[in-house]
Scaffold this motif. Structure first.
Motif, PDB file in Angstrom:
ATOM      1  N   MET A   1     -57.613-104.575  10.895  1.00  0.00           N
ATOM      2  CA  MET A   1     -59.396-104.713  10.399  1.00  0.00           C
ATOM      3  C   MET A   1     -59.719-103.413   9.784  1.00  0.00           C
ATOM      4  O   MET A   1     -59.480-102.518  10.068  1.00  0.00           O
ATOM      5  N   ASN A   2     -60.140-103.579   8.400  1.00  0.00           N
ATOM      6  CA  ASN A   2     -60.322-102.382   7.601  1.00  0.00           C
ATOM      7  C   ASN A   2     -61.524-102.217   8.419  1.00  0.00           C
ATOM      8  O   ASN A   2     -62.886-102.474   7.587  1.00  0.00           O
ATOM      9  N   PRO A   3     -61.705-100.965   8.493  1.00  0.00           N
ATOM     10  CA  PRO A   3     -63.133 -99.906   8.655  1.00  0.00           C
ATOM     11  C   PRO A   3     -64.346 -99.988   7.024  1.00  0.00           C
ATOM     12  O   PRO A   3     -65.342-100.326   7.762  1.00  0.00           O
ATOM     13  N   ASP A   6     -66.913-105.248   5.460  1.00  0.00           N
ATOM     14  CA  ASP A   6     -67.897-105.859   6.581  1.00  0.00           C
ATOM     15  C   ASP A   6     -66.786-107.283   6.818  1.00  0.00           C
ATOM     16  O   ASP A   6     -66.169-107.215   6.017  1.00  0.00           O
ATOM     17  N   LYS A   7     -67.484-107.989   7.402  1.00  0.00           N
ATOM     18  CA  LYS A   7     -66.926-109.620   7.811  1.00  0.00           C
ATOM     19  C   LYS A   7     -66.660-109.903   6.794  1.00  0.00           C
ATOM     20  O   LYS A   7     -65.730-110.850   5.914  1.00  0.00           O
ATOM     21  N   ASP A   8     -67.112-109.855   5.744  1.00  0.00           N
ATOM     22  CA  ASP A   8     -67.507-110.674   4.446  1.00  0.00           C
ATOM     23  C   ASP A   8     -67.225-110.271   3.046  1.00  0.00           C
ATOM     24  O   ASP A   8     -66.678-110.344   1.850  1.00  0.00           O
ATOM     25  N   GLY A   9     -66.016-109.008   3.945  1.00  0.00           N
ATOM     26  CA  GLY A   9     -64.775-108.637   2.778  1.00  0.00           C
ATOM     27  C   GLY A   9     -66.308-107.533   1.702  1.00  0.00           C
ATOM     28  O   GLY A   9     -65.258-106.453   0.493  1.00  0.00           O
ATOM     29  N   GLY A  19     -56.286 -99.085   0.977  1.00  0.00           N
ATOM     30  CA  GLY A  19     -57.076-100.441   1.329  1.00  0.00           C
ATOM     31  C   GLY A  19     -58.150-101.270   1.005  1.00  0.00           C
ATOM     32  O   GLY A  19     -58.889-102.083   1.059  1.00  0.00           O
ATOM     33  N   LEU A  20     -58.557-100.621   0.025  1.00  0.00           N
ATOM     34  CA  LEU A  20     -59.929-101.513  -0.862  1.00  0.00           C
ATOM     35  C   LEU A  20     -58.841-102.255  -1.822  1.00  0.00           C
ATOM     36  O   LEU A  20     -59.881-103.330  -2.488  1.00  0.00           O
TER      37      LEU A  20
END
Ligand code: ASP
Length: 324
Positions: A1-3, A6-9, A19-20
């Protein structure tokens, strides 16, 4: 998971460029572009962060980055606290976690962190309360994402077609968080050719994995470059044997006007600051017509405003406000 997401990207924190994704980087640059006119208005304020508290927590000195983060937050109407590390609890042995918990007890909303250790920003993002946003203002030799974003913004103002560009980064690549983040951003934007120019001793061990062309001869490396990025020797991160003498360094790797003439005639010259005249860059180059060094500083405010607005969920408002 990319810290960072958030869960909606959506962008939650900004810790590094990796990772962006390209679209996210372009979104930040576009948002900054829409905010830039604000910096020229008589009244330089938007209400996007009104009532929010931003803490600038700097464990390393940084006039430019800290001031432009502070200005960005103030222009978005936030309340800003600057923690002066020299007089802070850090000197008294307080752990990073205790510092974080105390700032959370003051109900801060955003933490802008600079720290000499790589990974410090990730540490804060991992341990912070869910409502706190963490922005990395430079951690060790790991990353300086807002610097790379403002650099991409500045390049795009002058040379929008990244695929057609040859970008040469000259100097202390090994210890430079700026170079690392720039390379990641240039790659995401599809830059035609990314060159690094440095002596072997100032190249990182993983240079072969970074997707760049390596030159140890500056005259070859600068040839036909469209963008020349100069870097400071990060002496604070070097030990004994690594430390080059300033004059010797300038002779072999300094960007002088004679050397700049090897690049494209319309090449731009950049530097993240602070510059050391006569070490990595000659004064007449730093102050010359091809230099965009002070534009980088101005652009840093708009880019940091964009990152603050996007991480605090103000994407649509941020894109619309200045035109209204
Ligand atoms: N200001 C940049 C940084 O904090 C570059 C430098 O210090 O040389 O990494």
């Amino acid at each position: 998971m990319n810290p960072q997401l958030d869960k909606d990207g959506n962008l939650r924190h900004l810790l590094e460029i990796e990772g962006l994704g390209r679209d996210r980087v372009v979104q930040i640059l576009d948002t900054a572009e829409s905010l830039l006119p604000l910096t020229e208005r008589a009244v330089k304020k938007l209400p996007l962060l009104r009532g929010r508290t931003v803490v600038n927590l700097f464990y390393e000195p940084s006039p430019r980055t800290r001031m432009t983060f502070e200005l960005a937050a103030k222009r978005l109407s936030a309340d800003v606290l600057n923690l002066d590390v020299d007089h802070s609890s850090a000197r008294k042995g307080e752990s990073l976690l205790d510092t974080l918990r105390n700032l959370e007890a003051m109900h801060m909303d955003m933490l802008v962190i600079r720290h000499p250790d790589s990974g410090a920003a990730h540490f804060f993002a991992t341990h912070a309360d869910p409502q706190v946003t963490v922005l990395n203002a430079g951690d060790g030799s790991h990353a300086h994402p807002t610097q790379a974003l403002l650099d991409m913004f500045t390049i795009r103002q002058h040379k929008p077609d990244f695929a057609a560009l040859t970008v040469a980064i000259v100097g202390d690549i090994a210890h430079s968080r700026v170079a690392r983040s720039q390379i990641a951003a240039l790659r995401l934007l599809g830059t035609g050719e990314i060159r690094v120019i440095a002596p072997h001793t100032l190249l990182p061990a993983d240079i072969d994995r970074l997707g760049v062309k390596v030159f140890t001869d500056i005259d070859h490396g600068l040839r036909d470059a469209d963008v020349v990025i100069t870097l400071r020797l990060q002496r604070e991160r070097m030990q004994g044997a690594d430390l080059p003498g300033s004059q010797e360094y300038f002779r072999h790797y300094g960007v002088s006007s004679e050397r700049l003439a090897l690049a494209s005639p319309d090449a731009i010259v950049m530097h993240p600051g602070p510059i050391n005249r006569g070490v990595e860059i000659a004064s007449d180059v730093a102050d010359g017509p091809q230099s965009v060094i002070l534009q980088q500083v101005t652009n840093g405010i708009a880019v940091r405003m964009a990152v603050m607005a996007l991480t605090m969920g103000g994407e649509r408002t941020a894109a619309q406000e200045p035109g209204t």
